[in-house]
Design a protein around this motif. Structure first.
Motif, short mmCIF file in Angstrom:
data_model
loop_
_atom_site.label_atom_id
_atom_site.label_comp_id
_atom_site.label_asym_id
_atom_site.label_seq_id
_atom_site.Cartn_x
_atom_site.Cartn_y
_atom_site.Cartn_z
N ILE A 121 -6.27 11.32 21.99
CA ILE A 121 -6.65 10.82 20.64
C ILE A 121 -5.74 9.82 20.03
CG2 ILE A 121 -7.76 11.65 18.35
CD1 ILE A 121 -8.92 12.84 21.10
N SER A 122 -5.98 8.65 20.09
CA SER A 122 -4.88 7.65 19.95
C SER A 122 -5.46 6.44 18.65
CB SER A 122 -4.53 6.90 20.92
OG SER A 122 -5.30 6.49 21.71
N GLN A 134 -3.01 16.45 11.55
CA GLN A 134 -4.50 16.33 10.86
C GLN A 134 -5.05 15.09 11.09
OE1 GLN A 134 -3.67 16.85 6.66
NE2 GLN A 134 -5.67 16.72 5.97
N LYS A 135 -4.17 13.72 11.20
CA LYS A 135 -4.88 12.54 11.53
C LYS A 135 -5.44 12.75 12.97
CE LYS A 135 -2.26 9.48 8.54
NZ LYS A 135 -1.40 8.13 8.68
N ILE A 136 -4.81 13.48 13.85
CA ILE A 136 -5.03 13.53 15.41
C ILE A 136 -6.72 14.45 15.23
CG2 ILE A 136 -4.85 14.83 17.56
CD1 ILE A 136 -1.95 14.08 17.05
N ARG A 137 -6.82 15.41 14.44
CA ARG A 137 -7.95 16.12 14.48
C ARG A 137 -9.14 15.43 13.88
NH1 ARG A 137 -9.59 21.38 15.32
NH2 ARG A 137 -8.22 22.51 17.15
N ALA A 138 -8.93 14.70 12.92
CA ALA A 138 -9.93 13.99 11.91
C ALA A 138 -10.43 12.70 13.00
CB ALA A 138 -9.27 13.28 10.87
N PHE A 184 -12.91 16.76 27.19
CA PHE A 184 -11.74 17.48 26.56
C PHE A 184 -10.93 16.76 25.55
CE2 PHE A 184 -7.03 18.63 27.24
CZ PHE A 184 -7.15 20.14 27.03
N LEU A 185 -11.02 17.12 24.28
CA LEU A 185 -10.28 16.44 23.15
C LEU A 185 -8.54 16.87 23.12
CD1 LEU A 185 -13.28 16.83 20.80
CD2 LEU A 185 -12.60 14.88 21.86
N GLU A 213 -12.67 14.19 15.54
CA GLU A 213 -13.93 14.84 15.23
C GLU A 213 -14.69 13.38 15.28
OE1 GLU A 213 -15.68 17.65 14.25
OE2 GLU A 213 -13.75 18.39 15.33
N SER A 214 -14.33 12.22 15.12
CA SER A 214 -15.26 11.00 15.12
C SER A 214 -15.45 10.77 16.47
CB SER A 214 -14.41 9.83 14.36
OG SER A 214 -13.38 9.44 15.36
#
Length: 352
Positions: A42-43, A88-92, A71-72, A95-96
């Motif tokens: 997630i980058s 928190q940003k990685i998770r947000a 796999f996230l 989700e996108s």
């Protein structure tokens, strides 16, 4: 659908390598559920390569009756210091990814976060240590994505654990088919090397083509070019880009007259537009020959090689087609204020 038909679906472009074809056929001949996995770091925003190329291959796996899992890799992203190590940003952003893949591929996808796996699979860290006892630092270093000695000396210790986590994810998820771009080959080969020593199930590895960035290749050697990347925004078309942004980026793309090898515009046509539309409509002014419908890529490639197509016309037609392809995904994403907010917080401007 018989075994040969299923095999052809998995083996067709954008697949570039199967390790091994014989093992894959044996899997397909079994009556067991076949578990697939692809790991996504997630980058930042998804682009044509990370959504469309991956998504087209996922569609093939689903058609072939494979149980597909995305796999996230949230903790991997943290280890690699993505998004400022802001969980928190990685998770947000992750989700996108789920919204985008569901919009492009469909609902037949399983999603799991790394953090969810590590909480639910109780022997994860025990198994990771078992794997580690079969590896030395030199072997782990060969599995890292960075190549130069100087780069490796700058890595944190956690980044040396990254390949171990990759292979242990494959084991913990009980994967039959480990799927990724050709840049994931090192990790997959590491798993295939040491899993037999541990008595673990050895996965088949399937590697797909990497879409190049729009910039001029740094080293012009056949197909040796830099992949499309979020770290080079001007060389990447993001799935949230507006038509004007796509058009502007493609107009600046490296696309010399008559050059077909490593040409990023032709790559987009070959690996995305042609597979999705089944044809390519070249739009141009009547005084320059008018519109022409290409039914296969080889015909278009030869016409470009022979300088029968001007780069300007090729680029604008490509922009039109790509925008129409990503439009449903784009609309799904940008209707969310949260998506716009998180993208702007990491430096990406969203146009209406």
């Amino acid at each position: 659908m018989n075994v040969e038909e299923r095999f052809r679906l998995i083996a067709k472009e954008p697949t570039e390598e199967i390790v091994t074809p014989e093992e894959l056929k044996k899997l397909l001949e079994s009556e067991n559920k076949i578990k697939h996995y692809i790991g996504l770091e997630i980058s930042g925003p998804l682009h044509l390569g990370s959504l469309l190329i991956v998504g087209l291959k996922l569609r093939d796996f689903i058609k072939a009756g494979i149980d597909v899992t995305v796999f996230l890799a949230d903790w991997h992203s943290y280890i690699n210091e993505k998004l400022g190590k802001d969980f928190q940003k990685i998770r947000a952003v992750a989700e996108s990814y789920k919204k985008a893949f569901s919009a492009f591929v469909g609902s037949n996808l399983n999603y799991i976060y790394g953090s969810e796996l590590y909480e639910s699979y109780r022997s994860y860290w025990e198994d990771l240590l078992k794997a580690a006892t079969n590896l030395n630092l030199a072997r782990i270093s060969r599995a890292l994505t960075v190549a130069g000695r100087d780069e490796k000396e700058e890595l944190t210790f956690a980044q040396f654990i990254y390949p171990l986590m990759q292979i242990n994810d494959i084991h913990a998820l009980d994967v039959d088919i480990a799927h990724g771009g050709t840049d994931q080959r090192k990790a997959h080969m590491l798993a295939r090397d040491i899993f037999p020593k541990l008595g673990w199930k050895v996965p088949v590895a399937v590697h797909h083509h990497l879409l190049p960035g729009l910039q001029k290749p740094s080293e012009f050697k056949d197909e040796s070019f830099s992949k499309m990347s979020k770290s080079k925004p001007s060389g990447a078309i993001f799935v949230h880009d507006s038509y004007s942004q796509i058009k502007e980026k493609l107009q600046k793309a490296w696309c010399p007259p008559g050059v077909v090898v490593g040409n990023p515009v032709l790559e987009i046509i070959k690996y995305i537009i042609m597979p999705i539309n089944g044809e390519f409509l070249l739009k141009r002014d009547p005084k320059y020959g008018g519109d022409y419908l290409f039914k296969n890529f080889n015909e278009l490639e030869e016409a470009y090689r022979a300088n029968k197509i001007h780069p300007f016309d090729l680029k604008l037609s490509t922009a039109d087609h790509i925008y129409e392809i990503i439009k449903p995904v784009r609309e799904t994403l940008i209707k969310s204020d949260e998506y716009i907010k998180i993208m702007e917080s990491i430096g990406f401007r969203i146009e209406e």
